[in-house]
Scaffold this motif. Structure first.
Motif, PDB file in Angstrom:
ATOM      1  N   SER A 293      -4.910  -6.111   4.773  1.00 41.50           N
ATOM      2  CA  SER A 293      -5.580  -4.966   4.147  1.00 41.50           C
ATOM      3  C   SER A 293      -6.322  -4.072   5.143  1.00 41.50           C
ATOM      4  CB  SER A 293      -6.518  -5.430   3.024  1.00 41.50           C
ATOM      5  OG  SER A 293      -7.533  -6.285   3.512  1.00 41.50           O
TER       6      SER A 293
ATOM      7  N   VAL B 124      -4.111   0.326  -1.255  1.00 41.13           N
ATOM      8  CA  VAL B 124      -4.087  -0.894  -0.451  1.00 41.13           C
ATOM      9  C   VAL B 124      -4.376  -2.080  -1.359  1.00 41.13           C
ATOM     10  CG1 VAL B 124      -6.535  -0.700   0.187  1.00 41.13           C
ATOM     11  CG2 VAL B 124      -5.007  -2.074   1.602  1.00 41.13           C
TER      12      VAL B 124
ATOM     13  N   GLY C  14       0.835  -1.186   0.000  1.00 38.23           N
ATOM     14  CA  GLY C  14       0.000   0.000   0.000  1.00 38.23           C
ATOM     15  C   GLY C  14       0.869   1.235   0.000  1.00 38.23           C
TER      16      GLY C  14
ATOM     17  N   SER D 211      -4.875  -8.771   0.584  1.00 42.00           N
ATOM     18  CA  SER D 211      -3.861  -9.067   1.594  1.00 42.00           C
ATOM     19  C   SER D 211      -4.539  -9.326   2.936  1.00 42.00           C
ATOM     20  CB  SER D 211      -2.895  -7.889   1.729  1.00 42.00           C
ATOM     21  OG  SER D 211      -2.096  -8.028   2.890  1.00 42.00           O
TER      22      SER D 211
ATOM     23  N   ALA E  51      -6.237  -5.228  -1.840  1.00 41.25           N
ATOM     24  CA  ALA E  51      -7.511  -5.631  -1.228  1.00 41.25           C
ATOM     25  C   ALA E  51      -7.483  -7.015  -0.603  1.00 41.25           C
ATOM     26  CB  ALA E  51      -8.621  -5.559  -2.278  1.00 41.25           C
TER      27      ALA E  51
END
Length: 471
Positions: free
Chosen positions: A296, A289, A279, A293, A291
């Protein structure tokens, strides 16, 4: 009858709102010089979303500041502080050896008459000095009012009132194909819900509108050059910015601005379709970011802190692309300090008289553990091992840090804890733990929360917030 009158007044105010004007320009230079040149003047498709009662930025945030002044009277009409990709890049090693050009934009309410736009930057004493100015005539034949290609339907994710009365946040998807539109909407709603569980956003949710846009990508995902993956995603987001494998930015400002112009926005979160940890966030530009992960939720909130209120990174044990400042100047960011004069600490109103400055904590034990984590992290990336292994490492680190930092003598106090802004020595943070310091489940510290609230007030048209209260 009273409701009808209010509705009529709101409709009238909305109809009278000016269009959004944009100055696109090129920012060129190196570590010791910088220059600016005009690219184009744009009249965006939508009305200006800002609150007319607070056109002047009095927060004193940002590495840069721009002002819009009436050409005939020199009256200040609008101002905003901001940071930029160039402003970060100039502190890297590359900037000492090469020139680069970055595309940037300034947005403000469309003027009726000619205005002068002035761009300023902080000097060594933190005073703003003029670097560039240009006269903008809204009747100039080169002002471009044409509408860019539509990125798709505008999705209202949270609507609490007219844009000019609310803080308008845009969730902008990148790397999602047309078939993945439902996934984008699900990802966006999940992360927006998370943001409003965190103070002070939780308490100020009614002051926000949140919108979604998702231009369809030809391929799923975004670029990750360190692994040989390259994508021409609509917004141009990419991992490996400045050579940092976790840093996600877009350098395609033209595309980003044209796509975003289809939403009423003041802040933008670029939601990238991927599961690799990553990010980024730049004050008054955008945040990003990944999404999918596991991290997140944390990354979204942390990076939004950078973007929304110019909060500095408080961590210092991870690798950074930025070169250390030789003279340790006092940062403009509210949540870090060089502590050159403890009696005038910028957040002294929040410090108890019984709290020592600097504030002691077990730095050595923390740094020993952090070095071990960094070695394992580098090995996982070097061997391109599964993302699940990185997630497991970060989870163990989070659990250890949460327990360790929570056990510190001054864990609940505001003070001046050494270690911040990528530096182990010479910079200090307000509390031993914060979302801007670790990935654990800590909240924003008291100083960060006060700063975030001040920015919410600015964009929601609330009266300027007084200094932080004494504990």
């Amino acid at each position: 009858m009273r409701f009808l009158l209010a509705l009529l007044l709101a409709t009238s105010a909305s109809a009278a709102a000016p269009r959004t004007f944009r100055v696109d320009y090129f920012h060129t230079g190196n570590a010791t010089e910088e220059r600016f040149s005009l690219d184009r003047l744009v009249l965006e498709p939508l009305p200006w979303p800002g609150n007319p009662s607070r056109p002047i930025d009095e927060t004193n945030l940002g590495k840069y500041l721009f002002e819009v002044r009436d050409r005939a009277t020199n009256r200040l009409l609008y101002s905003r502080g901001f940071a930029s990709i160039y402003g970060e890049w100039e502190s890297t090693a590359e900037a000492k050896e090469a020139h680069r050009t970055f595309h940037e934009s300034l947005r403000f309410p469309a003027p009726e008459k000619p205005v002068q736009v002035l761009l300023k930057k902080r000097d060594a004493q933190n005073a703003f000095r003029e670097l560039w100015s240009l006269v903008v005539d809204p009747q100039d034949m080169f002002v471009d009012p044409s509408k860019p290609p539509s990125p798709g339907p505008l999705l209202p994710l949270l609507k609490n009132g007219p844009p000019e009365e609310k803080v308008d946040l845009l969730i902008l998807g990148d790397g999602y194909t047309a078939q993945e539109r439902p996934k984008f909407e699900k990802d966006a709603r999940r992360l927006v819900d998370i943001l409003f569980t965190v103070s002070p956003f939780k308490e100020r949710k009614a002051d926000f509108n949140v919108w979604g846009l998702m231009p369809a990508a030809a391929e799923s995902g975004i670029s990750r050059p360190s692994t040989g993956q390259h994508r021409r995603s609509p917004v141009g987001a990419t991992y490996d910015a400045f050579g940092s494998e976790r840093y996600v930015l877009t350098f395609d400002n033209r595309s980003f601005r044209d796509i975003a112009s289809f939403a009423p926005y003041e802040f933008v979160e670029i939601l990238v379709n991927g599961n690799t940890y990553g990010g980024g966030g730049i004050f008054n530009l955008y945040s990003t970011v990944a999404a999918d992960s596991l991290w997140s939720p944390y990354i979204f909130v942390h990076e939004f802190g950078h973007h929304f209120a110019g909060l500095a990174d408080e961590y210092y044990t991870s690798d950074s692309a930025y070169l250390p400042a030789e003279d340790r100047p006092e940062p403009w960011e509210r949540n870090v300090t060089a502590l050159k004069d403890p009696t005038n600490l910028k957040w002294k109103a929040l410090v108890s008289p019984s709290t020592p400055l600097p504030t002691p904590w077990d730095k050595e034990a923390y740094e020993t553990h952090a070095r071990e984590v960094q070695q394992k992290r580098k090995q996982i990336r070097a061997e391109r091992r599964p993302e699940a292994e990185m997630d497991a490492l970060f989870t163990a680190q989070r659990d250890w840090e949460e327990k360790f930092l929570g056990s510190q003598k001054f864990a609940s106090q505001v003070g001046a804890f050494e270690g911040a802004m990528y530096e182990a020595r010479g910079y200090y943070r307000p509390q031993v733990d914060c979302i801007m310091f670790t990935r654990d489940r800590s909240p924003f510290c008291s100083v960060c929360q006060h700063t975030l609230s001040e920015v919410i007030d600015l964009y929601a048209g609330k009266p300027a917030r007084p200094a932080a209260p004494t504990p």
